[in-house]
Write an enzyme that holds these catalytic residues in place. Structure first.
Site, PDB file in Angstrom:
ATOM      1  N   LYS A 225       0.861  -1.189   0.000  1.00 17.59           N
ATOM      2  CA  LYS A 225       0.000   0.000   0.000  1.00 17.59           C
ATOM      3  C   LYS A 225       0.891   1.231   0.000  1.00 17.59           C
ATOM      4  O   LYS A 225       2.005   1.199   0.533  1.00 17.59           O
ATOM      5  CB  LYS A 225      -0.871   0.027   1.270  1.00 17.59           C
ATOM      6  CG  LYS A 225      -2.100   0.890   1.146  1.00 17.59           C
ATOM      7  CD  LYS A 225      -3.241   0.105   0.541  1.00 17.59           C
ATOM      8  CE  LYS A 225      -4.457   0.965   0.303  1.00 17.59           C
ATOM      9  NZ  LYS A 225      -5.613   0.123  -0.065  1.00 17.59           N
TER      10      LYS A 225
ATOM     11  N   ASP B  94      -7.241   4.103  -4.407  1.00 12.23           N
ATOM     12  CA  ASP B  94      -7.835   3.969  -3.067  1.00 12.23           C
ATOM     13  C   ASP B  94      -8.443   5.349  -2.782  1.00 12.23           C
ATOM     14  O   ASP B  94      -8.714   6.103  -3.740  1.00 12.23           O
ATOM     15  CB  ASP B  94      -6.777   3.573  -2.022  1.00 12.23           C
ATOM     16  CG  ASP B  94      -7.383   3.124  -0.697  1.00 12.23           C
ATOM     17  OD1 ASP B  94      -7.859   1.990  -0.620  1.00 12.23           O
ATOM     18  OD2 ASP B  94      -7.419   3.919   0.267  1.00 12.23           O
TER      19      ASP B  94
HETATM   20  P1  NDP Z   1     -13.074   7.578  -2.614  1.00 17.47           P
HETATM   21  O1  NDP Z   1     -12.017   8.599  -2.442  1.00 17.47           O
HETATM   22  O2  NDP Z   1     -13.653   7.360  -3.950  1.00 17.47           O
HETATM   23  O3  NDP Z   1     -14.283   7.879  -1.624  1.00 17.47           O
HETATM   24  C1  NDP Z   1     -14.078   7.962  -0.267  1.00 17.47           C
HETATM   25  C2  NDP Z   1     -15.393   8.333   0.402  1.00 17.47           C
HETATM   26  O4  NDP Z   1     -15.249   8.206   1.806  1.00 17.47           O
HETATM   27  C3  NDP Z   1     -15.803   9.760   0.142  1.00 17.47           C
HETATM   28  O5  NDP Z   1     -17.190   9.868   0.201  1.00 17.47           O
HETATM   29  C4  NDP Z   1     -15.142  10.493   1.316  1.00 17.47           C
HETATM   30  O6  NDP Z   1     -15.753  11.715   1.645  1.00 17.47           O
HETATM   31  C5  NDP Z   1     -15.335   9.501   2.427  1.00 17.47           C
HETATM   32  N1  NDP Z   1     -14.249   9.635   3.404  1.00 17.47           N
HETATM   33  C6  NDP Z   1     -12.923   9.521   3.166  1.00 17.47           C
HETATM   34  N2  NDP Z   1     -12.230   9.757   4.278  1.00 17.47           N
HETATM   35  C7  NDP Z   1     -13.134  10.035   5.230  1.00 17.47           C
HETATM   36  C8  NDP Z   1     -13.020  10.347   6.582  1.00 17.47           C
HETATM   37  N3  NDP Z   1     -11.825  10.444   7.202  1.00 17.47           N
HETATM   38  N4  NDP Z   1     -14.172  10.528   7.288  1.00 17.47           N
HETATM   39  C9  NDP Z   1     -15.373  10.443   6.673  1.00 17.47           C
HETATM   40  N5  NDP Z   1     -15.534  10.160   5.374  1.00 17.47           N
HETATM   41  C10 NDP Z   1     -14.429   9.946   4.668  1.00 17.47           C
HETATM   42  O7  NDP Z   1     -12.457   6.232  -2.031  1.00 17.47           O
HETATM   43  P2  NDP Z   1     -12.934   4.725  -2.266  1.00 17.47           P
HETATM   44  O8  NDP Z   1     -14.399   4.667  -2.443  1.00 17.47           O
HETATM   45  O9  NDP Z   1     -12.059   4.124  -3.262  1.00 17.47           O
HETATM   46  O10 NDP Z   1     -12.542   4.059  -0.861  1.00 17.47           O
HETATM   47  C11 NDP Z   1     -13.455   3.956   0.228  1.00 17.47           C
HETATM   48  C12 NDP Z   1     -12.984   2.850   1.160  1.00 17.47           C
HETATM   49  O11 NDP Z   1     -12.956   1.600   0.460  1.00 17.47           O
HETATM   50  C13 NDP Z   1     -11.584   3.019   1.743  1.00 17.47           C
HETATM   51  O12 NDP Z   1     -11.543   2.478   3.040  1.00 17.47           O
HETATM   52  C14 NDP Z   1     -10.714   2.159   0.816  1.00 17.47           C
HETATM   53  O13 NDP Z   1      -9.532   1.747   1.442  1.00 17.47           O
HETATM   54  C15 NDP Z   1     -11.677   0.998   0.584  1.00 17.47           C
HETATM   55  N6  NDP Z   1     -11.414   0.185  -0.606  1.00 17.47           N
HETATM   56  C16 NDP Z   1     -11.313   0.747  -1.840  1.00 17.47           C
HETATM   57  C17 NDP Z   1     -11.117  -0.055  -2.945  1.00 17.47           C
HETATM   58  C18 NDP Z   1     -11.076   0.499  -4.329  1.00 17.47           C
HETATM   59  O14 NDP Z   1     -10.968  -0.303  -5.264  1.00 17.47           O
HETATM   60  N7  NDP Z   1     -11.172   1.800  -4.536  1.00 17.47           N
HETATM   61  C19 NDP Z   1     -10.946  -1.504  -2.814  1.00 17.47           C
HETATM   62  C20 NDP Z   1     -11.150  -2.000  -1.475  1.00 17.47           C
HETATM   63  C21 NDP Z   1     -11.361  -1.164  -0.419  1.00 17.47           C
HETATM   64  P3  NDP Z   1     -15.044  13.110   1.197  1.00 17.47           P
HETATM   65  O15 NDP Z   1     -15.313  13.226  -0.251  1.00 17.47           O
HETATM   66  O16 NDP Z   1     -15.719  14.121   2.032  1.00 17.47           O
HETATM   67  O17 NDP Z   1     -13.595  12.965   1.515  1.00 17.47           O
HETATM   68  O1  2IT Z   2      -7.949  -1.763  -0.544  1.00 23.06           O
HETATM   69  C1  2IT Z   2      -7.934  -2.261  -1.691  1.00 23.06           C
HETATM   70  O2  2IT Z   2      -8.076  -3.465  -1.882  1.00 23.06           O
HETATM   71  C2  2IT Z   2      -7.745  -1.356  -2.826  1.00 23.06           C
HETATM   72  N1  2IT Z   2      -7.669  -0.148  -2.641  1.00 23.06           N
HETATM   73  C3  2IT Z   2      -7.588  -1.910  -4.209  1.00 23.06           C
HETATM   74  C4  2IT Z   2      -6.189  -2.387  -4.429  1.00 23.06           C
HETATM   75  C5  2IT Z   2      -5.857  -2.803  -5.827  1.00 23.06           C
HETATM   76  O3  2IT Z   2      -4.670  -3.084  -6.044  1.00 23.06           O
HETATM   77  O4  2IT Z   2      -6.727  -2.864  -6.697  1.00 23.06           O
END
Ligand code: NDP
Ligand code: 2IT
Length: 445
Positions: free
Chosen positions: A124, A164
């Protein structure tokens, strides 16, 4: 191995890394028994070698903003473990990013990737840079500066980053462009790339869709239909919006979504037009969820998460770590919530997890439920190696198959005497055993 002793030692070595310690503690407490059935693991001190990352890169990222000021951010990449494949995991850009958060994410990723059935180790990276409020050109200059340092440590068979929080298609495009220029090669070194230059169909949707597929597998163990069930989702980013899209397709009601400023509550469930609005709001205008409440005149809770006020059958936390605490868990349970499937990484605090396990509801930890994203990343790597593109149907079918397989592994290792499936234990033990076997076979390195 005594989990408490290992944890105490890690706490002394890394005293300022609470999220990292939290993630390690959760895993060790559930694998302790299985680990101790294998004295050879202890002879090889496998546990410390598995908890401490192989290496960590820390660097300064200097870039020039639109006003001509020089800005400095911190950049990191944690290469945690590559026993079963190249380091693989996302990049996070958010003001809260620090080494503790990236070490917890890389640790979790190692077990998650092991569960996917594909050949990927765990890593990461990220920066305390926040894309919010920055112009496209500023984001581009930052991404380029970040990669001029990181490029020498990554590669298609070494370490493959992806998105992420704060890193979506735009950021991956800019980083990949600079990587390609520095490395003088066009290979699958990033996943989540644009479809025109090696990206995979269904990668943007994969984490959210995968989480819904995992949920369907859990509901099937109880014969429950998803139709008309009320679902509260936190976040409104990549994971949250595609979770909502799939749920609407299946006839469920999405009653809440949020961002870091507050949450909306729509008891009758948002409709397709409203979800399209959220997609545009977040991806094109980069606005706030409050604007949804103003546009559609619905309830908005400033500074609050969905859990206390959104009455729901199912909760799918999809924003960030530790966003659902003990009080939230008790409120959800009191309101009749019977399933929690985590889109985010480690969104539930240890106290909340305890509440869910004591209540014996269907509770899926992120490393199992959100593994769909990295799984399709693995499929993107496979397509890049073959220089082929698979159809959306093909990728979606593989994603469904992988989520079903992860669910099966959780049931094998997590089913208790009374039939309750402890998905936390199931996911941790299944993920651990594969990495442990590979590490044992490869010697002390
Ligand atoms: P995005 O940046 O697309 O969206 C993040 C969302 O979460 C936004 O709505 C954001 O609000 C909110 N957010 C972020 N930080 C905070 C915080 N500290 N407190 C409250 N709200 C918060 O990210 P993703 O959707 O990609 O990721 C969301 C989660 O999913 C994370 O935990 C990530 O690690 C996990 N994840 C992502 C994957 C991927 O493929 N993208 C895969 C597996 C897990 P705001 O816009 O106000 O910041
Ligand atoms: O937390 C996760 O699994 C991700 N942000 C996706 C990682 C990836 O390599 O697609």
């Amino acid at each position: 191995m005594k989990a408490v002793e290992v944890i105490d030692k890690l706490k002394c070595r890394f005293p300022n890394e609470p999220e990292y310690i939290q993630a390690v503690e959760e895993v060790l407490s559930t694998i302790e028994d299985v680990y101790n059935e294998h004295p050879e693991f202890e002879r090889y001190n496998l546990i410390e070698r598995l908890c401490i990352p192989d290496r960590v890169f820390t660097f300064r990222v200097s870039w020039v903003d639109d006003k001509g000021n020089v800005q400095n951010n911190m950049g990191y990449r944690v290469q945690h473990n590559n026993a079963i494949g190249p380091y693989k995991g996302g990049i996070r850009f958010h003001s809260s990013v620090n080494l503790s958060i990236l070490k917890f994410l890389a640790f979790e990723q190692t077990f998650k990737n092991s569960l996917t059935t594909l050949a990927m180790g765990g890593g990461k990276g990220g920066s305390d840079f926040s894309p919010r409020g920055k112009s496209d050109m500023e984001v581009m200059r930052f991404c380029q500066a970040f990669i001029t340092e990181l490029w020498r440590h990554i590669g298609p068979d070494t370490d493959v980053p992806a998105g992420d929080i704060g890193v979506g298609g735009r950021e991956v495009g800019y980083m990949y462009g600079m990587y390609k220029k520095m490395a003088r090669e066009f290979t699958g070194t990033f996943t989540g790339k644009g479809l025109d230059f090696g990206g995979s169909l269904v990668r943007p949707e994969a984490t959210g869709y995968g989480n819904v597929y995992f949920l369907l597998n859990m509901l099937a163990t109880k014969g429950i239909d998803i139709k008309d069930k009320k679902v509260a989702i936190s976040g409104s980013g990549n994971v949250a919006t595609y979770t909502a899209k799939k749920l609407l397709e299946l006839g469920a009601k999405v009653v809440s979504m949020s961002d870091s400023n507050g949450s909306i509550y729509v008891p009758e469930g948002i409709n397709q037009e409203q979800l399209d609005y959220i997609f545009k709001l977040k991806n094109i205008y980069r606005g706030r969820i409050k604007e949804f409440a103003e546009e559609y005149d619905c309830q908005y809770f400033e500074g609050e998460r969905p859990w206390q006020h959104a009455v729901c059958d199912i909760a799918m936390p999809s924003a960030t770590q530790n966003e659902l605490d003990g009080d939230d868990a008790r409120a959800l349970l009191a309101n009749g919530c019977f399933a929690v499937s985590e889109g985010a990484n480690m969104p539930s605090t240890p106290e909340a997890i305890k509440e869910f396990l004591t209540a014996k509801i269907l509770y899926a930890p992120g490393k199992a439920a959100n593994a769909g994203g990295v799984s399709v990343s693995g499929l993107e790597m496979a397509q890049n190696s073959q220089k082929l593109n698979w159809s959306a149907e093909e990728v979606d079918a593989k994603l469904k198959g992988i989520m079903a397989e992860i669910h099966k592994q959780c049931t094998i290792y997590g089913t208790e005497e009374d039939g309750f499936i402890n998905y936390v234990k199931g996911a941790n033990v299944a993920g651990f055993m594969k990495v442990a076997r590979a590490m044992m076979a490869q010697g002390i390195i």
